[in-house]
Write a protein that holds these residues in place. Structure first.
Motif, PDB file in Angstrom:
ATOM      1  N   GLY B 174      31.289  29.814  11.582  1.00 48.14           N
ATOM      2  CA  GLY B 174      30.689  29.480  12.877  1.00 48.14           C
ATOM      3  C   GLY B 174      29.497  28.552  12.778  1.00 48.14           C
ATOM      4  O   GLY B 174      28.961  28.116  13.781  1.00 48.14           O
ATOM      5  N   LYS B 183      28.105  40.740   5.518  1.00 44.09           N
ATOM      6  CA  LYS B 183      27.965  41.092   6.932  1.00 44.09           C
ATOM      7  C   LYS B 183      28.821  42.321   7.256  1.00 44.09           C
ATOM      8  O   LYS B 183      28.352  43.270   7.881  1.00 44.09           O
ATOM      9  N   ASN B 200      34.006  35.157  18.010  1.00 44.38           N
ATOM     10  CA  ASN B 200      33.278  34.111  18.711  1.00 44.38           C
ATOM     11  C   ASN B 200      34.160  32.872  18.865  1.00 44.38           C
ATOM     12  O   ASN B 200      34.349  32.109  17.923  1.00 44.38           O
ATOM     13  N   GLU B 293      24.910  34.353  18.826  1.00 43.37           N
ATOM     14  CA  GLU B 293      25.479  35.698  18.874  1.00 43.37           C
ATOM     15  C   GLU B 293      24.806  36.660  19.845  1.00 43.37           C
ATOM     16  O   GLU B 293      25.490  37.428  20.524  1.00 43.37           O
ATOM     17  N   ASN B 327      32.059  37.475  14.246  1.00 36.76           N
ATOM     18  CA  ASN B 327      32.508  36.384  13.382  1.00 36.76           C
ATOM     19  C   ASN B 327      33.206  35.326  14.216  1.00 36.76           C
ATOM     20  O   ASN B 327      33.701  35.592  15.309  1.00 36.76           O
ATOM     21  N   ASN B 328      33.266  34.168  13.628  1.00 37.68           N
ATOM     22  CA  ASN B 328      33.900  33.019  14.260  1.00 37.68           C
ATOM     23  C   ASN B 328      35.438  33.104  14.178  1.00 37.68           C
ATOM     24  O   ASN B 328      35.983  33.793  13.314  1.00 37.68           O
ATOM     25  N   THR B 331      36.760  32.128  10.775  1.00 40.84           N
ATOM     26  CA  THR B 331      36.463  33.174   9.798  1.00 40.84           C
ATOM     27  C   THR B 331      37.558  34.238   9.854  1.00 40.84           C
ATOM     28  O   THR B 331      38.123  34.626   8.830  1.00 40.84           O
TER      29      THR B 331
HETATM   30  C1  LIG Z   1      22.918  27.504  19.834  1.00 43.67           C
HETATM   31  C2  LIG Z   1      23.970  28.157  18.972  1.00 43.67           C
HETATM   32  C3  LIG Z   1      25.316  27.973  19.279  1.00 43.67           C
HETATM   33  C4  LIG Z   1      26.309  28.568  18.514  1.00 43.67           C
HETATM   34  N1  LIG Z   1      27.609  28.357  18.851  1.00 43.67           N
HETATM   35  C5  LIG Z   1      28.582  28.953  18.126  1.00 43.67           C
HETATM   36  C6  LIG Z   1      29.945  28.759  18.471  1.00 43.67           C
HETATM   37  O1  LIG Z   1      30.268  28.034  19.411  1.00 43.67           O
HETATM   38  N2  LIG Z   1      30.898  29.381  17.734  1.00 43.67           N
HETATM   39  C7  LIG Z   1      30.576  30.191  16.673  1.00 43.67           C
HETATM   40  O2  LIG Z   1      31.466  30.753  16.058  1.00 43.67           O
HETATM   41  N3  LIG Z   1      29.291  30.373  16.322  1.00 43.67           N
HETATM   42  C8  LIG Z   1      28.287  29.786  17.020  1.00 43.67           C
HETATM   43  N4  LIG Z   1      26.984  30.006  16.663  1.00 43.67           N
HETATM   44  C9  LIG Z   1      26.708  30.894  15.515  1.00 43.67           C
HETATM   45  C10 LIG Z   1      26.702  32.359  15.960  1.00 43.67           C
HETATM   46  O3  LIG Z   1      25.404  32.719  16.388  1.00 43.67           O
HETATM   47  C11 LIG Z   1      27.077  33.309  14.828  1.00 43.67           C
HETATM   48  O4  LIG Z   1      26.260  33.046  13.741  1.00 43.67           O
HETATM   49  C12 LIG Z   1      28.493  33.203  14.371  1.00 43.67           C
HETATM   50  O5  LIG Z   1      29.390  33.394  15.435  1.00 43.67           O
HETATM   51  C13 LIG Z   1      28.768  34.236  13.298  1.00 43.67           C
HETATM   52  O6  LIG Z   1      30.087  34.125  12.818  1.00 43.67           O
HETATM   53  P1  LIG Z   1      30.405  33.685  11.309  1.00 43.67           P
HETATM   54  O7  LIG Z   1      29.559  34.504  10.387  1.00 43.67           O
HETATM   55  O8  LIG Z   1      31.846  33.950  11.169  1.00 43.67           O
HETATM   56  O9  LIG Z   1      30.073  32.232  11.214  1.00 43.67           O
HETATM   57  C14 LIG Z   1      25.968  29.386  17.407  1.00 43.67           C
HETATM   58  C15 LIG Z   1      24.613  29.554  17.097  1.00 43.67           C
HETATM   59  C16 LIG Z   1      23.625  28.951  17.854  1.00 43.67           C
HETATM   60  C17 LIG Z   1      22.203  29.153  17.470  1.00 43.67           C
END
Ligand SMILES: Cc1cc2nc3c(=O)[nH]c(=O)nc-3n(C[C@H](O)[C@H](O)[C@H](O)COP(=O)(O)O)c2cc1C
Lengths: 164, 535
Positions: B174, B183, B200, B293, B327-328, B331
């Motif tokens: 993500g 995590k 996400n 998140e 998680n994204n 992911t």
């Molecule tokens: C402003 C902002 C926008 C974000 N947009 C997304 C997004 O569109 N999709 C996403 O998966 N994570 C996004 N994130 C990261 C999420 O906060 C989060 O870290 C993530 O979903 C965790 O999943 P992962 O560990 O699989 O990457 C964004 C973070 C910030 C600060």
């Protein structure tokens, strides 16, 4: 005691309220289904007006301020009716690189409306989207729900002129 | 149910197509659909002899979106490089396309699959994309789907799953790159009677469409990943948060949830075990910050999508205060193969600290616009010049933006960098979610910085002052500079503001909003200075 709470009557006998009501019932009239509910209002009526927000607030037992706060926070919710036709210009990065700005300018020059505005005759609303995810077709627009890619200013203006 | 039972089921589903030797696959993901792929599918179906050895079907994204609508003729179950690929197919071409099954390709439509765009990819996340029908549950199982989940449930303890995830070295796709195994283990350790799993799918980075394609092309893969995660951490309820701008992704995910439930791969007592897991979809409503998140969780709770300070992290206190794993999409799409092939296998792909593959969305001034999946550590030059085909129209490459509005640009001088989480950071940008926007010599880099600042300014949620007013001020300054009205003092003030907003904003949106300015200043400072007026 939400079980005892009396829910407000439907604002009118317009059948679309039943759709909205069904959406709320599906989610057990839970307050956290507010966004889902607002989506269903907008899908049914095209926008969210004050009676709709009051009805939703009453039905979900939420303060009106909260409903209004959520409705104004999210870009997708519209508080004003759209024109008969809607043209959404994608202004995502790929479209920006490929000249979305000139599309917006051309539409403004021809119809006198900027993104977020509707022509005086209610014919056309112009909106800007953050990214419709059609980057391979940049610059892209969505006219009345149909995505059209690889636009030029002339093509877009011609297309919009054809709309009744 | 054990793996043998599942294999038997898969065999049974495959047997339904026993007489078929070739598949004619039509991409029905969003980009090809808007290019007109549905009428092509109809025409091919009408034209195809139903009793024959050839089957026409709709499939997910094949990757080369700029050549859509795409049609592939493949030996049954064959991968994309083994197929004959056709570009920009129209309904009128149906007869010619079908006549070429098992014979010579139609020259005017043919696009070779031995070109680097297809040959250099390594597909894990997208292994089913463009091969299977995204709306078919049996198609997913026939292709080996749900084997990861059944293996986890029938042969592994939650602890085994966590160990496998840690061994794999998978990092969150993500944007942040946080180690996924760590995590999961944190959430698993939390004592609580209720835990949540969130996927996400907000994909707010304008110019990125990887997650959209995964959801539209292989939704069961994402569900399977979520299910395995729920088993590992002890959750019983999950949400897929998808932006409302992706109606097709929402529709396909809804269908997948319904079918998985009906077949016993979701819901209560999954695959005849004691494990139960329910999944619901939640729609975004057009707010970039909701990808963050904590804001996303507020949005699921029906509130304004405003972030809150962390700690507490979602792992400790997430949705409605309960421990939550978020998680994204990509992911989650990596999980099933890791469980099936083992963490060691996954850790063997990629670089020392970034394992596996990454899906990138190539867009902007580049010949092959679309989605690619390559091993971590591939050089940016290979990605852009060879796979992407470079800038069209003989224009010179200038820079590529990675990480969207939170990232930065990389100029031509650094094209030989091996792309992974850490290398991109040393260049002042970041991996982000995988969007790569290529810019050519005609691009004005100060205006690019202004564009991203305008984005951050209007997407700022307004909760904290540095972001709310800082992005506005920085946008004013950038606007003035792009209009050649800025002074040296303005530029100095802009740089100072970058520091302040970065250091004092509440969430990632504000903290990273200055990045595009800092990075264009780092590599293209002369473009700023050329626009300044003397005081
Ligand atoms: C402003 C902002 C926008 C974000 N947009 C997304 C997004 O569109 N999709 C996403 O998966 N994570 C996004 N994130 C990261 C999420 O906060 C989060 O870290 C993530 O979903 C965790 O999943 P992962 O560990 O699989 O990457 C964004 C973070 C910030 C600060």
């Amino acid at each position: 005691m939400s079980l005892l709470q009396t829910r407000p009557a439907l604002p009118s006998d317009d059948k679309r309220w039943k759709l909205v009501n069904a959406a709320m019932r599906r989610n057990g009239y839970a307050g956290h289904a507010l966004i889902e509910t607002l989506h269903s209002v907008q899908e049914s009526f095209g926008y969210l007006d004050e009676p709709a927000m009051r009805f939703v607030a009453g039905s979900l037992d939420l303060p009106l301020s909260k409903v209004y706060g959520v409705a104004t926070f999210y870009h997708l919710f519209m508080l004003k009716p759209k024109g008969r036709h809607a043209c959404v210009v994608c202004t995502g990065t790929a479209c920006y690189i490929k000249g979305a700005g000139s599309l917006v300018d051309a539409v403004e020059a021809r119809f006198g409306v900027k993104p977020g505005e509707t022509t005086e005759d209610d014919r056309l609303s112009v909106l800007a989207a953050r990214c419709v995810g059609a980057c391979s077709l940049a610059p892209a627009v969505v006219v009345d729900g149909d995505l059209a890619g690889k636009q030029t200013a002339d093509r877009l203006v011609a297309k919009l002129e054809e709309l009744a | 149910m054990n793996l043998d039972d599942l294999a038997e089921k898969a065999e049974e589903y495959r047997a339904r197509d026993a007489g078929i030797t070739h598949e004619v696959r039509v991409c029905v993901a969003a980009a090809c659909q808007s290019g007109g792929s549905l009428p092509v599918l109809e025409a091919l179906k009408a034209e195809c002899d139903s009793g024959g050895t050839c089957k026409v079907k709709g499939v997910g994204c094949m990757g080369l979106c700029s050549a859509g609508p795409m049609v592939a003729i493949a030996p049954k179950g064959g991968a994309i490089p083994d197929s004959i690929l056709y570009r920009e197919v129209k309904p009128e071409d149906a007869a010619d396309v079908l006549a070429s099954v098992g014979g010579a390709p139609v020259e005017r439509l043919h696009t070779p699959t031995d070109q680097p765009f297809f040959a250099r990819q390594q597909r894990i996340v997208r292994e089913n994309s463009g091969l299977i029908d995204p709306e078919s549950f049996t198609g997913y199982v026939a292709a080996g789907g749900y084997a990861g989940l059944i293996k986890a449930l029938s042969e592994m303890t939650p602890g085994d799953v966590l160990r496998e995830m840690t061994t794999s070295g998978l990092r969150g796709r993500g944007g942040g790159g946080y180690p996924t195994g760590l995590k999961w283990s944190t959430v698993a350790k939390m004592p609580a009677d209720q835990k949540y799993v969130i996927c996400n799918g907000d994909e707010g980075d304008p110019g990125a469409f990887m997650d959209r394609a995964v959801l539209e092309s292989d939704p069961h893969r994402v569900l399977e990943g979520m299910c395995i995660a729920a088993y590992a951490i002890g959750a019983t309820k999950g949400y897929v948060y998808v932006r409302a701008e992706y109606p097709l992704a929402v529709q396909r995910m809804e269908l997948a949830i319904r079918k998985a439930k009906r077949s016993g791969f979701l819901g209560s007592k999954i695959a005849e075990t004691q494990f139960s897991f329910e999944v619901e979809i939640r729609l975004g409503a057009g707010a970039f910050v909701c990808g963050e998140e904590t804001a996303l969780m507020a949005s699921i709770e029906g509130l304004r999508g405003q972030p809150r300070p962390r700690p507490p992290y979602p792992a400790e206190a997430g949705l409605w205060g309960y421990p939550t794993l978020i998680n994204n999409v990509e992911t989650f799409a990596n999980i099933a193969p890791i469980i099936t092939h083992g963490g060691e296998w996954f850790a063997g792909i990629g670089t020392a600290k970034s394992k596996g593959t990454k899906v990138f969305a190539l867009a902007g001034s580049i010949k092959n616009i679309g989605l690619i999946e390559v091993p971590m550590g591939m050089s940016l030059r290979e990605i852009i010049e060879e796979i992407g085909g470079g800038c069209p129209g003989g224009k010179a490459f200038k820079a590529v933006q990675t990480g969207g509005p939170s990232g930065g640009c990389i100029p031509a001088a650094h094209l030989d960098i091996a792309v992974d989480y850490d290398s991109l950071k040393t260049l002042g940008t970041m991996m982000g979610s995988g969007g790569m926007i290529v810019m050519d010599e005609t691009c004005d880099m100060v205006d690019v910085a202004r564009y991203f600042m305008e984005f951050c300014m209007s997407e700022s949620c307004g909760k904290c002052i540095p972001c709310r007013t800082g992005t506005w001020q920085m946008h004013e300054l950038l606007d003035r500079i792009t209009k050649s009205k800025g002074t040296h003092k303005d530029l100095a003030l802009l740089e100072e503001l970058c520091d302040v907003v970065q250091a004092t904003s509440l969430c990632g949106l504000g903290q990273s909003a200055p990045n595009p300015v800092l990075s264009t200043l780092r590599y293209f400072r002369e473009e700023y200075e050329a626009k300044l007026t003397a005081e």
